[in-house]
Design an enzyme around this catalytic site. Structure first.
Site, PDB file in Angstrom:
ATOM      1  N   SER A 254      32.829  17.894 -59.116  1.00 44.51           N
ATOM      2  CA  SER A 254      32.685  17.785 -60.566  1.00 44.51           C
ATOM      3  C   SER A 254      33.988  17.239 -61.141  1.00 44.51           C
ATOM      4  O   SER A 254      35.045  17.832 -60.932  1.00 44.51           O
ATOM      5  CB  SER A 254      32.382  19.156 -61.183  1.00 44.51           C
ATOM      6  OG  SER A 254      31.156  19.659 -60.695  1.00 44.51           O
TER       7      SER A 254
ATOM      8  N   GLY B  41      34.533  16.622 -64.499  1.00 43.54           N
ATOM      9  CA  GLY B  41      34.578  16.814 -65.940  1.00 43.54           C
ATOM     10  C   GLY B  41      33.914  15.672 -66.676  1.00 43.54           C
ATOM     11  O   GLY B  41      32.807  15.244 -66.334  1.00 43.54           O
ATOM     12  N   ALA B  42      34.589  15.141 -67.683  1.00 41.97           N
ATOM     13  CA  ALA B  42      34.027  14.055 -68.481  1.00 41.97           C
ATOM     14  C   ALA B  42      33.915  12.754 -67.699  1.00 41.97           C
ATOM     15  O   ALA B  42      33.351  11.766 -68.208  1.00 41.97           O
ATOM     16  CB  ALA B  42      34.882  13.834 -69.727  1.00 41.97           C
TER      17      ALA B  42
ATOM     18  N   GLY C 283      32.287  12.470 -64.834  1.00 41.49           N
ATOM     19  CA  GLY C 283      31.087  12.460 -64.015  1.00 41.49           C
ATOM     20  C   GLY C 283      31.161  13.360 -62.805  1.00 41.49           C
ATOM     21  O   GLY C 283      31.970  14.283 -62.715  1.00 41.49           O
TER      22      GLY C 283
ATOM     23  N   GLY D  39      28.975  24.011 -64.046  1.00 40.08           N
ATOM     24  CA  GLY D  39      29.129  23.595 -62.658  1.00 40.08           C
ATOM     25  C   GLY D  39      28.201  24.352 -61.730  1.00 40.08           C
ATOM     26  O   GLY D  39      27.693  23.796 -60.744  1.00 40.08           O
ATOM     27  N   ASP D  40      27.937  25.615 -62.050  1.00 37.65           N
ATOM     28  CA  ASP D  40      27.003  26.411 -61.239  1.00 37.65           C
ATOM     29  C   ASP D  40      25.576  25.898 -61.406  1.00 37.65           C
ATOM     30  O   ASP D  40      24.804  25.847 -60.441  1.00 37.65           O
ATOM     31  CB  ASP D  40      27.091  27.879 -61.642  1.00 37.65           C
ATOM     32  CG  ASP D  40      28.520  28.387 -61.638  1.00 37.65           C
ATOM     33  OD1 ASP D  40      29.290  27.989 -60.747  1.00 37.65           O
ATOM     34  OD2 ASP D  40      28.864  29.168 -62.545  1.00 37.65           O
TER      35      ASP D  40
END
Length: 319
Positions: A220, A222-223, A225, A251-252
């Protein structure tokens, strides 16, 4: 069936406040309590989307009893391991612009017998699972090799393992060769021991984790992608978000979407993105159901934007 393991679960209480002022009396607009912890959130997301899941969790005190009841109410099979300590309670304050202030309790210390009982609970159920998702930081008590033991136990039962942890626990578990690891950008940088400036740097770091034992890396960013690096190469994707309410558990939710979609390839990456984008539009740590998903808006590509700086702002798009 997806079996989740959360060695340090929680009750997550979220307050939405009009303004966060230090030292002031704050009156919340809303108040909600959800079962929490990374693996618990994965189970909640799987169940919300109509899948079958069971959660292995240590439970202690009145807080543990409430956690078990909340999981059961959401259609999640509970494999509880009794503790002498009490399950922790975490608090999140959410401001109107989406800013979060979190207070996470340390949680109880697990004895050697309690840590062993958790592993036994995994052994008892792993053979019936398509995936075992081992998620979150370790509580006080078990050493950093505990997740490695868990990966080995799941493999002996013939079950694939997805691991979402960091630091020494991740480093130790890689030698046990989990089929999937899911770091965020900071955890990926920590794992390879140097900063990541671009998406291309993240690809190289993910490839290093694969050399060290990970089968596939779902990162992951974040912004910027999400990134999938596997034996089949690298893929990148992003998804639009109209309004960000809370990123707690996003994220989970992404990991749940990925595993529920088979845990392999670009189609599973697209499902991860759809679940993560839906989660950040919900309050607190609420998990998205099928009606919340917008899979048509997800973009995935094998043409990874390797020169894209990490931390670049893309308004309206989050993983």
């Amino acid at each position: 069936m997806i079996l989740t393991v959360t060695p340090n679960p929680s009750l997550d209480r979220t307050y939405e406040v009009p303004e966060l002022r230090r030292g002031a009396l704050l009156r919340a607009d809303t108040d909600r309590v959800e079962p929490g912890g990374k693996g618990v959130n994965v189970s909640r997301a799987v169940a919300a989307a109509g899948g079958r899941t069971a959660a292995v969790v240590p439970l202690g005190g009145a807080e543990g009893a409430l956690l078990a009841r909340l999981l059961d109410e959401r259609g999640i099979e509970v494999a509880g391991v009794p503790l002498t300590g009490s399950t922790r309670v975490n608090v999140t304050l959410v401001e109107p612009d989406g800013t979060l202030t979190k207070v996470n309790a340390p949680g109880p210390e697990l004895s050697t017998a309690e840590a062993a009982a958790l592993l036994d609970a995994v052994r008892a159920r792993a053979a019936d699972a398509d995936w075992v998702a081992c998620c979150g930081s370790l509580p006080r008590g078990p050493g950093p090799g505990w997740y490695a033991e868990l990966v080995e136990a799941a493999h002996r039962a013939g079950t694939r393992v997805a691991l979402d942890t960091s630091g020494e626990a991740l480093a130790a578990a890689l030698a046990a060769r989990p089929e999937l690891v899911k770091p965020n950008a900071d955890e990926l940088a920590e794992a390879v021991g140097h900063p990541l400036a671009t998406v291309g740097d993240a690809v190289k770091a993910a490839e290093e984790l694969r050399v060290r034992g990970a089968g596939t890396v779902l990162a992951s960013l974040g912004a910027d992608g999400q990134l999938l690096v596997s034996e089949g190469g690298a893929h990148w994707g992003s998804a639009p978000v109209a309004t960000v309410r809370s990123d707690v558990g996003a994220g989970d939710a992404s990991l749940a979407g990925f595993l529920a979609a088979g845990g392999h390839g670009p189609a599973a990456l697209a499902a991860a993105l759809a679940h993560g984008a839906a989660a950040v539009g919900l309050p607190g740590s609420a998990m998205p159901g099928l009606a919340d998903l917008d899979p048509a808006s997800v973009v995935t590509t094998a043409d990874v934007p390797v020169d894209r700086p990490l931390g670049a702002t893309r308004a309206g798009r989050l993983p």
